[in-house]
Design an enzyme around this catalytic site. Structure first.
Site, PDB file in Angstrom:
ATOM      1  CE  LYS A  27      -3.664   0.355   2.852  1.00 18.76           C
ATOM      2  NZ  LYS A  27      -4.899   0.895   2.231  1.00 18.76           N
ATOM      3  NE  ARG A  97      -6.544   3.594   4.912  1.00 21.83           N
ATOM      4  CZ  ARG A  97      -7.859   3.388   4.696  1.00 21.83           C
ATOM      5  NH1 ARG A  97      -8.344   2.170   4.689  1.00 21.83           N
ATOM      6  NH2 ARG A  97      -8.657   4.408   4.497  1.00 21.83           N
ATOM      7  NE  ARG A 357      -5.963  -4.112  -2.622  1.00 20.57           N
ATOM      8  CZ  ARG A 357      -6.468  -4.436  -1.455  1.00 20.57           C
ATOM      9  NH1 ARG A 357      -5.673  -4.608  -0.410  1.00 20.57           N
ATOM     10  NH2 ARG A 357      -7.767  -4.590  -1.287  1.00 20.57           N
ATOM     11  CG  HIS A 479     -13.890 -10.906   3.863  1.00 18.93           C
ATOM     12  ND1 HIS A 479     -14.300 -12.201   4.103  1.00 18.93           N
ATOM     13  CD2 HIS A 479     -12.591 -10.846   4.211  1.00 18.93           C
ATOM     14  CE1 HIS A 479     -13.292 -12.883   4.596  1.00 18.93           C
ATOM     15  NE2 HIS A 479     -12.240 -12.091   4.683  1.00 18.93           N
ATOM     16  NE  ARG A 600      -1.101 -45.101  -9.733  1.00 16.42           N
ATOM     17  CZ  ARG A 600      -1.520 -43.970 -10.299  1.00 16.42           C
ATOM     18  NH1 ARG A 600      -2.344 -44.004 -11.342  1.00 16.42           N
ATOM     19  NH2 ARG A 600      -1.138 -42.806  -9.843  1.00 16.42           N
ATOM     20  CB  SER A 802       9.866 -42.999 -12.947  1.00 15.71           C
ATOM     21  OG  SER A 802       8.771 -42.147 -12.703  1.00 15.71           O
ATOM     22  CG  ASN A 806       2.645 -40.469  -4.200  1.00 17.42           C
ATOM     23  OD1 ASN A 806       2.880 -39.280  -4.310  1.00 17.42           O
ATOM     24  ND2 ASN A 806       1.743 -41.089  -4.939  1.00 17.42           N
ATOM     25  CG  ASP A 807       5.423 -45.767  -1.922  1.00 16.83           C
ATOM     26  OD1 ASP A 807       4.383 -45.252  -1.473  1.00 16.83           O
ATOM     27  OD2 ASP A 807       5.468 -46.921  -2.364  1.00 16.83           O
ATOM     28  CB  CYS A 869       5.374 -41.289 -12.050  1.00 18.45           C
ATOM     29  SG  CYS A 869       6.124 -42.631 -11.118  1.00 18.45           S
TER      30      CYS A 869
END
Lengths: 912, 912
Positions: A27, A97, A357, A479, A600, A802, A806-807, A869
């Site tokens: 601002k 402000r 802004r 808002h 898979r 690859s 995840n694991d 992957c």
């Protein structure tokens, strides 16, 4: 020389600039920039973010130099504005402000009208000629100061503001219903009553000295950096705690000083659709917060926006001011080369700009503005790319209501009401009336619509959890509208016909009673609220994919293609998709994927007869029995692969061999168990015993992945045969097929060597029998720490890697995805983790395993192809990391392919 | 010059030396060394192990140079032995034997008497003057050659050797019961029948040309390197496959050429007890394999050994030969400075040495010989340390039978028989009669005694699985005795009174019928076999610990202390113990531990009332309820720690805060559930629901370790309070206490910071209240890959690290210890893993996480104290790795402390 903590702006000169956001906050920097551009801005000064840091590091005290610098700046303000702070005649009032580096709308505190006391109020009456205005300003100031600085603000939404209670009591006593109907004496009495209430509750005399008021307000604004909702907002938006906020002290101008006064907010372009149309709202005789807070529904800014409504636009009400504003709009839009969110006040016919802004926008708008600005020659393609947050592209693909079904609903009288189209998209769900209920329902997996009279910063988590947001009050800049746009939520705002009772957990809409738990549907693109659930249908882009729409009919599609092409020009990472079926793969290719990174095979084993053959295989007593069952699966798997290879054509297809533990395929219910007994001719007891014998304490760390193929090579054999026979057959059809066989859960090079030998042997046999050869690769998932750490050894047997992040995240953290839910939120709440490491790759820990894996793998094979992957392959921050560590491609789910393309472009642009 | 593949030995000169074991194998190198020492050895030559490598790399062919070199060596043999290979008159016969770098007794093939055919047999008759001997040699040769080279040997123990069938038939036809009763003609007929059987079964004519015989035998011996039992043996003993074997061709000498002939094996010291006494066995008129194979029970070598028995010792039978042998014994024992296992043959009154090698010995003997040789000035302390395999020390600590109970059993007539005390120690268990049964029973967790007429290399796995081994035939050097000693198994061998029926799975012993599954007890120190189970009691060293024996009464204890002191002089690693109770800690301190490396607090929660308070805590609805339950646990925990601190005195005690998931403490049965319901006043349904809500898919990766302390800080608080209050109290008693609080399962520095803050806060409170301060440390387990990878960050909050290599191995490999059992054996069988990575630390993978953790941790804190408290802390190979990566200490279970001390010394000596 003393350190500079205070930056003045006003007249035609400012100490700061737009590029000083780190010091001045957004601002403050933009106020300075507007002054330098010759735009009318009330004078003021900014206390830099450094003071905030100092404040928190020094037990909430200020640097000693600050007071002198503030006094100097205040004096310059007085000179420019030609009035004096605290002077009984013609007093200068100020606003105080917050202003952080990035906008945190409504999260921190603001105090307006500061400088009024029993003396100066008289000057104000004289200055404005309006005792009602003066006392109303005084009343508002005491209320705000009492709430924010002196701590009377209610802590929960259910508590009432003590000042509001007094205000309501006063209106009742005077027999009026609106604030404006109160007389100046009433308001003066209210000021005294407010001060008495403060004394009663806090034992404090209200500060009369404007300088005491000022320092109290400065401290309160700095303190609000660490209030709970600001912290929650920062967490949600990854804003570092140490940035701090600046504080802006600015001369007050009044939009509520009677005729010829008003206030408004506007966007240089439409923030919901992105159209290059001046878009805004104003209220005559009001202060700015009245527009934002949604208490009164404001008027449209111009004729275009007004359409057929009976409202009066600013363009009609004050044509001169409107023209001046329109000029400023263009100046700012072009100067910043971005859509701006501006605030203005008209005081007695004079226009003042209070803020500019970069405007928050929907994904639609971000995307449209970026593409349009390239067309307009305002920005280059690369800037356009960086203007669109990859995750926002999701919105272009999200469903809309099925046209037919919606028409039927409307024709059937199910339209409940119409509000502002504040957040485009379609959402159906059960109604809830408060944010905690929305959170709780979402946690249970329910889809809910959060209905509020108006939303407030306390509702953020609930808004995040809801599918859609509906409010009774507030405009396009309220808002609710602002936050919903930012989150990409479907939102209908300012829907005045709602009569909401929080107490009864119900609302009346045009005579229809909607209770908590009833389903409604929101069309955020049109603003319609419809009773009951509605089916959705694909977005325009998806319709083009399905040939339900021609490309040339859809501007969205064409713009989307432009942006994607620009992304492709700069990105280095390849993009593949995780797809198990031809239809999934086709979607991904339409979106720009150039190969399958993870197919898979286990999903293929659940449908139809397959699950029975699979169970027969698992229940077999010996290899011979297993082979008999596998022989039945072979032709089915082969057909699956033929379909996939035909879809992918010459693009590579990475097929992962069987990964999950065998017990996942076994029956879980007694009924299934008996069915299997009947089919296999085994006794239910035998089958139950087998199920029990396969039970594992930690299946994630158990007999799965290549461990299965090593124990039962005949499974790998069958899968390799199915893949390679299918490849041979489509090659005979003229397709340049590229199968890549991927062995999961390898931790030791010997595992890969073992499985590779099986594949290579089968390949020889198949090529012999088919009379044709196919080029194929054999590679591995890198999804265990040991695989990364010994990647140099593993690369000896691998044609490609690859990363299965995840694991890899599970084992790196020692954290089960299935179980972490119970305590991960505690971790985020206690700031132990920034967020869920399964969503955004943990660069510090898991990331090292990627770096080590790539580096070691390429030590052995400099050209080793390496991809990812895991689900991180569709997450922008994780994609950037993949770019940084030198991966060749990322693979993600089909609908995230556009996101990945754009994120890959971002990664390349940001790390040149 | 052509590559040298063949090394000659004989006369007084040999091409090789004892230190050429890599090229010549142990046997060949030592034959050469004996020749060089002037000891009488039949001439011969060794084909080097390089040829074995060549043989396997070149499709089972030999290097072209080999034939010429063999011919040259054969010629030198003929010159030294003054007879010719294949010559009809006075023919030279040879043996063909394997010989790897380290001894693999009985695992590979041997052919004796090679060179006989229908022609040379006549020369042999002339030479020996004994047609029976000549035809018996011929018969043995054809049988051996047929079995080994031509492949008629039965593949399973249940099949019969076809030659034995013919032999038995011949004896039956002749109406005799012993081999020696057969006449020369019978034997000649048998030779023809054997050859006919070979022709019938394999279609092969028996090779008549001695050179054909020789090359066939050489190939067969090289091939036997890769037979199944050799592979199994190598796996068990960690012998690399690529070492290969040498082949020794040596002139035959005959112990079975009538009077004045004999053969024997001996040890330069007692291999069971280690005493410095010449110990051996011989048979008159026999070939060496008769002694080793255990077919005839041999005679003692000297009077001392003979004792009161009616047997005749070699010392009495051939005093001159015995004296010569005794001289050689001393010469070899002193030359090699180690106990030797020697083979000799006496041919017509002349002594020939056929082999010397370091003798296999029990742990007792290894330890005793090492200490004695230091006392005798033969070796230095460091050599002595390296002579004892750390794992063997176990034997010194293993229980012996309770003296009283055993006396009662013997007095009660339960002594079944007495055999040779071949493997010291005490074992009770159920009788099984074959190796597969022993394996299966052990897999079920049963303790078994394997009873065999005699054991053979096929029985190795079963012997490994059994608690004790009992054989009916064979002496102290029989297969059973040899292997049992090496494995450290309790063994009673050559117990002639056993009448075993494999078919009926039973045996008769002095009129008592013992069936499969009946319990017997073996005292391997005395050779007694006792009916029924017997209680055991601690070893001498443990008796000293318990003050049941004075140190000066136990030589074992004194020697043990000497060895341990020598180890302490060279080791760099500190030794701590994993102990949860004062009594465990006391044992460890007696064994030389200098601190507790891991005190698990959760074990303390299971006893008595504690489990109920624990459950009350878990089942509480809120923090207040949890605190109420924890308040009850606090004084109990505090008392536990007081006991431990008093025992450890000034040694450090590392206490780990609660680690296992809470569901482990909850009731598992309905009965327990109702009991808990009664105690807590909750409904069984509520408790069942709580148990279910705490269920985890992968508990190993779930809500445990510091994750509990972060969710429920009050638990950590209570534990810190218990530890520190206890520390304050014992400090007031004058003990210089050193508590170290260890936070488990940290993966992110913020976790440790969070828990450390709790501990530090509690410490302040406790020190204030107690009016005394205690120096304490706060550190963490490093047991997750992420912890190692971010050890630099974690070290900022840690005073010490302790590697939890159990969990670190699980997460590095992605392998659950609870589930890996189902496929780990397949992995070892398929040579994917060398062994169980939970037993021996995987240096390549998990090891890197240790290296990274130490290196990064010390980057932040150069003096960071780092230890290990996983089970690898007691494994010698893993301890060596800990030494190499610079750990400060290892911590292991109390009874492994001596092993760790010695292993730490080995690590220091081997890696100077």
């Amino acid at each position: 020389m003393a350190k500079k903590y205070v930056y003045f702006f006003g007249g035609d000169k400012a100490d700061g600039r737009a590029d000083m956001k780190n010091e001045l906050g957004g601002k403050g920097a933009n106020l300075a920039e507007m002054v330098n551009l010759g735009i009318p801005v009330p004078a003021g000064f900014t206390i830099s973010t450094e003071v905030c840091t100092y404040y928190y590091q020094n037990n909430k005290t200020f640097p000693p130099e600050l007071e002198g610098q503030v006094n100097d700046a205040l004096q310059r303000m007085e000179e420019v504005m030609k009035s004096r702070f605290g002077a009984p005649a013609d007093p200068l009032l100020v606003s105080v402000r917050s202003g952080a580096r990035v906008s945190m709308p409504g999260m921190m505190d603001t105090i307006l009208n500061l400088g009024i006391n029993d003396e100066t109020v008289k000057g104000l009456i004289e200055q404005s000629g309006d005792a009602r205005f003066a006392y109303d300003s005084y009343r508002r100031f005491v209320q705000m100061y009492g709430d924010v600085v002196l701590g009377l603000k209610p802590e929960t939404p259910d508590e009432e503001d003590p000042f509001e209670v007094l205000l309501e009591a006063k209106k009742k006593a005077r027999g009026v219903s609106l604030d404006v109907e109160l007389r100046p004496e009433d308001l003066r009495e209210l000021v005294d009553e407010f001060k008495a209430e403060i004394k009663r509750r806090k034992g404090l005399d209200f500060p009369e000295d404007p300088r005491d008021q000022l320092w109290g307000a400065i401290g309160a604004v700095f303190s609000s950096w660490d209030n709970l909702r600001a912290i929650a907002y920062r967490e949600l938006n990854n804003i570092p705690d140490h940035w701090g906020t600046a504080v802006n002290i600015q001369a007050m101008v009044f939009g509520n000083m009677g005729d010829g006064c008003g206030t408004g907010v506007a966007f240089t372009r439409n923030p919901a659709t992105g159209e290059n149309i001046f878009y805004g709202e104003y209220l005559m005789n009001a202060q700015g917060e009245d527009v934002v807070a949604g208490i009164r529904t404001p008027q449209p800014i111009n004729r275009l926006q007004k359409g057929d409504s009976p409202e009066i636009s600013l363009e009609e009400e004050m044509p001169g001011i409107y023209r001046q504003l329109e000029d400023i709009r263009v100046k700012l839009d072009h100067h910043y080369r971005d859509m701006q969110d501006i605030e203005f006040t008209i005081q007695k016919g004079r226009l003042w700009m209070l803020q500019t802004r970069a405007g928050k926008r929907t994904g639609f708008a971000a995307f449209k503005i970026a593409v349009d600005m390239v067309k307009e020659g305002l920005i280059d393609k690369e800037t356009a790319l960086l203007r669109v947050d990859p995750d926002q592209l999701n919105q272009l693909l999200q469903p809309i209501f099925d046209h037919q079904e919606k028409k039927k609903a409307l024709d059937g009288g199910r339209l409940l009401a119409k509000g502002l189209n504040a957040g485009p998209g379609a959402a159906s769900g059960k109604v809830v009336f408060n944010a905690p209920d929305a959170e709780a329902a979402a946690a249970r997996g329910e889809e809910v619509i959060l209905v509020r009279i108006e939303t407030s910063p306390e509702d953020i988590r609930g808004m995040h959890a809801a599918r859609g947001i509906l409010t009774a009050r507030g405009g396009m800049t309220s808002h609710a509208a602002l936050v919903a746009r930012q989150m990409g939520k479907v939102c209908v705002a300012g829907c005045g016909n709602l009569d909401i009772s929080y107490k009864d957990r119900s609302m009346k809409v045009n005579g229809v009673m909607i209770r908590e738990g009833d389903r409604i549907s929101l069309d955020g693109t049109t603003g319609e609220v419809i009773n009951g659930a509605l089916q959705t249908r694909p977005s325009e882009i998806i319709q083009v994919f399905h040939n339900d729409m021609k490309p040339e009919e859809s501007i969205i599609y064409q713009d989307f293609q432009s942006l994607m092409q620009w992304a492709d020009e700069v990105r280095r990472l390849g993009i593949r998709t995780n797809a198990d079926q031809p239809d999934q793969a086709a979607v991904a290719i339409f979106f720009g994927a150039r190969g399958i990174g993870l197919c898979r095979t286990e999903h293929m084993f659940f449908e139809g007869d397959r699950i029975n053959y699979m169970r027969e295989m698992i229940l077999a007593d010996n290899e011979e029995g297993r082979r008999r069952a596998l022989d039945k699966l072979l032709p089915i798997q082969r057909e699956d692969f033929v379909g996939i290879f035909r879809t992918l054509k010459s693009y590579p297809v990475t097929v992962r061999t069987l990964d999950p533990p065998l017990h996942e395929f076994l029956p879980h219910t007694e009924k299934e168990l008996f069915e299997i007994a009947r089919l296999t001719g085994k006794s239910p007891e035998d089958i139950r015993a087998k199920v029990e014998s396969l039970h594992e304490v930690n299946p994630m760390l158990g007999h799965r992945g290549c461990r299965l193929g090593i124990s039962y090579p005949e499974i790998t054999e069958m899968q390799a045969r199915a893949i390679l026979e299918a490849a041979c057959r489509v090659k005979k059809e003229g397709i340049d097929v590229h199968p890549e066989i991927m062995i999961p859960l390898v931790g030791h090079v010997a595992e890969l060597k073992n499985q590779r030998a099986v594949v290579d042997r089968v390949a020889k046999e198949v090529f012999q029998a088919e009379g044709i050869e196919v080029t194929y690769l054999v590679g591995t998932m890198i999804e265990l720490p040991r695989a990364s750490l010994t990647a140099d050894e593993i690369a000896q047997e691998a044609d490609f890697f690859s990363f299965g992040t995840n694991d890899l995240t599970q084992t790196c953290f020692g954290l089960s995805r299935d179980d972490a839910g119970k305590f991960l939120q505690t971790y985020v709440d206690k700031k132990i983790l920034e967020g869920d490491p399964f969503q955004k790759l943990d660069r510090t820990g898991t990331g090292q395993l990627l770096e080590i894996g790539v580096q070691k793998g390429r030590t052995t094979k400099p050209d080793l192809k390496v991809g990812i992957c895991g689900e991180h392959g569709g997450d922008p921050s994780s994609i950037e990391f993949c770019h940084l560590v030198g991966l060749d491609y990322v693979s993600c789910s089909p609908y995230r392919v556009p996101i990945a393309r754009l994120a890959a472009a971002h990664a390349a642009l940001k790390n040149r």
